[in-house]
Design an enzyme around this catalytic site. Structure first.
Site, mmCIF file in Angstrom:
data_model
loop_
_atom_site.group_PDB
_atom_site.id
_atom_site.type_symbol
_atom_site.label_atom_id
_atom_site.label_comp_id
_atom_site.label_asym_id
_atom_site.label_seq_id
_atom_site.Cartn_x
_atom_site.Cartn_y
_atom_site.Cartn_z
ATOM 1 N N ASN A 155 0.963 -1.118 0.047
ATOM 2 C CA ASN A 155 -0.086 0.081 0.100
ATOM 3 C C ASN A 155 0.836 1.408 0.210
ATOM 4 O O ASN A 155 0.355 2.319 -0.418
ATOM 5 C CB ASN A 155 -0.865 -0.088 1.094
ATOM 6 C CG ASN A 155 -0.382 -0.648 2.441
ATOM 7 O OD1 ASN A 155 0.303 -1.549 2.640
ATOM 8 N ND2 ASN A 155 -0.563 0.413 3.317
ATOM 9 N N CYS A 165 6.259 12.083 11.590
ATOM 10 C CA CYS A 165 5.162 13.112 12.133
ATOM 11 C C CYS A 165 3.773 12.614 11.727
ATOM 12 O O CYS A 165 2.837 13.261 12.309
ATOM 13 C CB CYS A 165 5.867 14.298 11.956
ATOM 14 S SG CYS A 165 6.944 14.953 12.985
#
Ligand SMILES: Cc1ncc(COP(=O)(O)O)c(C=O)c1O
Lengths: 388, 276
Positions: free
Chosen positions: A150, A324
């Site tokens: 993915n 992040c």
């Protein structure tokens, strides 16, 4: 402002035809398919039509399709079932780059005493098939290897993998969530025992999936209760979503050639354009064997979340492998497994397209992106390291 | 998607005080590109008054890192060095109208860059940079820094330590060590603050038990995928309900015994813990 949606590996827009097919089951046809009265019972027929549509996408028999609540449930069910029938075997073989639906399931089994082999991948995200061969042991209960990744879009050679695994007589499961509708799949030619699918990656709603179980494969249900799905998956059916999923599979079959022509061409134009206009950028993953809709690019010296939020100002949607953005401070396990340097992972952006994307979408990204990268580099203490 | 305040978004999209200062009087540099964020702070300081007359930054990092850096420069401009050193990471977060908890490390980075810049101006070494022993190998975080941030921000869980320092956020290998540090710091504290001097009333006893379970025991279990809840206190019998991993792995007895040990130590020798 128009949304430029380039995050189709995360989820997709529900196709209009899919929504229309679903509507009756969200309004007047609310009966329970298990009921004796005609009002409810008639609904059952529509589930069976959907089953035929899903089966047709992968050339399976309808009886080989079990509807589930999502791709994750399909993955968990397949692995659990395989383990159930080999209680004396305590080894699971998978890869380092699986979706968490498989990866974390295996980690949970590890805590219950299973041995797990996570096969590594090389720089371009490829598996070493010799490694696969030598990792199968007499203790191996199941092999679970995804068809396409993915994040990177890298496609694993399922035919060869299946030959190796089946020659050892071990159960093989494949997470094909990202390949359905993007690559032709023919389970009659693939000796794979179980295969997972998810509706929301192919323009049907979230919260519906399917598990293909090859005829003759021993199967043990994961969700236990009523007799729905022939006793293989209990729980009153999510009728509307199942009907939508069926329709989406029919459409996916129709649009399959477009994925490999139109979508691929858009992806390639986007990728080539970005590599040309943004210095110090490079593609992650095997460009020879990759989903036609996916491009994972690293922009060095800038951080992915910052890129995404700047793009967000233009309603451009993409995703990143940066720490992040993961919610856990952990940078993408897929890119790390590929040995992509940390500096490159932080600045990675995944664009994933669909048949809904247009030339204008790509034009906009190509127009905006160089400026975004340049500005963020000017903000960065490493910006000057960029070769002029 | 992070829930950023408008202020964070604004300072990220239109950061103030960006770039290198020409002939800065001091530079403070923290973080590294490998860690995923880095900040270089430039200061102009008036020699007479020790006042910061200008401050700029360069940051590699996410939106909140950029906004925190910009906020820092806004806050410290016009302050004397001593005044500036009183700015805490919480002040930076407050200036931004708050940061998501997972992003508090960005404010900590701002505070560290400031310390580094002041130390650099005064010709010393920044406090934490070289001291201490590296605990988190992935991000190069020392025990000194972890302890300092735990105390300053009153952190109780490993998750918060990761949110504030990034330690433990990579491979997770150092999580047990962080747990140990937390335990050291807080069990000392709890004994100091909470150990009963005289007989507790029933209500005091129950609320102390409750607090210890919530603050000390739950976070540890949760980091292992388990959980515990206080069900009832009946005289000296504490009834808890164990969930998740600690129950499944058939370690329930051991876990209950450990909880009992802790409660005996901190509340009363007479307590007995039973798992539901
Ligand atoms: C490869 C892969 N497997 C499994 C899943 C999980 O599917 P779902 O979101 O339907 O649970 C996804 C999607 O996130 C995926 O990309």
């Amino acid at each position: 402002m128009k949304v430029v949606y380039l995050d189709n590996n995360a989820t997709t827009r529900i196709a209009d035809e899919v929504r229309e097919a679903m509507m009756p089951f969200l309004t007047e046809l609310y009966g329970n398919p298990s009921s004796m009265h005609t009002f409810g019972g008639q609904v059952h027929r529509h589930i069976e039509v959907a089953r035929e549509q899903v089966a047709a996408l992968i050339n399976a028999e309808p009886g080989e399709i079990i509807f589930t609540s999502c791709g994750t449930e399909s993955d968990n069910t397949a692995l659990m079932s395989a383990l159930e029938f080999a209680p004396q075997k305590k080894h699971i073989l998978t890869t380092r780059v699986e979706h968490p639906a498989v990866l974390n399931f295996c980690k949970a089994m590890y805590r219950k005493g299973y041995k797990i082999t996570f096969l590594p991948v090389n720089k371009s995200g490829r598996l070493d098939l010799e490694d696969l061969k030598s990792s199968i042991t007499d203790d191996t209960a199941v092999v679970s290897i995804m068809h396409a990744n993915n994040e990177s879009g890298v496609i694993f050679p399922l035919n060869e993998i299946a030959d190796i695994v089946k020659s050892r007589g071990v159960v093989l499961h494949t997470d094909a969530v990202q390949t359905a509708g993007k690559l032709p799949l023919d389970v009659r030619k693939l000796p794979v025992d179980m295969m997972s699918f998810s509706g929301h990656k192919i323009h049907s709603p979230k919260g519906v999936g399917a598990l293909y179980v090859k005829r003759g494969t021993r199967f043990s249900p994961y969700i236990i209760g009523g007799h729905q799905e022939g006793g293989r998956r209990a729980g009153t059916e999510n009728v509307a979503s199942i009907v939508g999923f069926g329709k989406a599979c029919e459409l996916a079959k129709k649009y399959l050639p477009d994925e490999n022509t139109k979508v691929r061409a858009l992806r390639d134009r986007l990728e080539q354009g970005l590599l040309k206009t943004c210095p110090d950028s490079r593609v992650n993953g095997d460009v020879e064997s990759r989903l036609p809709n996916t491009s994972n690019i690293s922009f060095e010296f800038v951080e992915g979340e910052a890129i995404l939020l700047r793009l967000n100002e233009y309603n451009i949607c993409a995703s990143s492998g940066s720490a992040c953005t993961s919610g856990s401070l952990e940078p993408s396990h897929v890119l790390r497994s590929m040995g992509v340097p940390f500096t490159m992972i932080h600045g990675s952006v995944r664009f994933s397209l669909s048949v809904n994307n247009t030339d204008e979408d790509i034009d906009l990204v190509l127009k905006i992106m160089p400026g975004v990268i340049k500005e963020l580099r000017e903000l960065s203490p490493y910006g000057r390291e960029v070769k002029k | 998607m992070w829930e950023y305040t408008d202020k964070v978004r604004d300072l990220f999209l239109h950061p103030k005080n960006v770039g290198e200062l020409e002939k800065p009087d001091s530079v403070g540099e923290v973080g590294s590109i490998v860690c995923g964020d880095a900040l270089k702070l430039f200061l102009k300081v008036d020699k007479e008054t020790n006042r910061i007359t200008d401050a700029t930054f360069q940051t590699f990092g996410c939106a909140s890192a950029i906004a925190s850096s910009s906020a820092l420069t806004e806050i410290i401009k016009g302050k004397t060095l001593d005044e500036a050193l009183k700015v805490t990471n919480q002040d930076i977060a407050d200036f931004l109208g708050g940061l998501p908890r997972e992003k508090m490390h960005c404010s900590v980075m701002g505070r560290e860059a400031l310390e580094a810049a002041v130390a650099n101006y005064r010709g010393g070494k920044p406090r934490e940079a070289e001291e201490g022993e590296i605990i988190c190998q992935c991000y190069g975080i020392t025990d000194q820094k972890i302890k300092h941030v735990i105390m300053e921000n009153k952190l109780r869980t490993v998750e918060d330590v990761t949110n504030y320092t990034k330690a433990g956020g990579g491979c997770g290998g150092c999580v047990p060590e962080i747990e140990k540090i937390l335990k050291e710091i807080w069990s000392e504290k709890i004994i100091e603050e909470g150990k009963p001097k005289k007989r507790l009333t029933n209500i005091q006893k129950i609320s102390l038990i409750k607090e210890i379970i919530e603050k000390e025991i739950r976070p540890l279990l949760q980091s292992d995928g388990g959980d515990v809840e206080l069900v009832d206190v009946d005289g000296n019998i504490v009834i808890v309900s164990l969930r998740g991993m600690c129950r499944e792995c058939l370690m329930a007895d051991v876990t209950a015994k450990n909880i009992e040990k802790k409660l005996k130590e901190l509340v009363s020798e007479e307590l007995v813990v039973e798992a539901e």
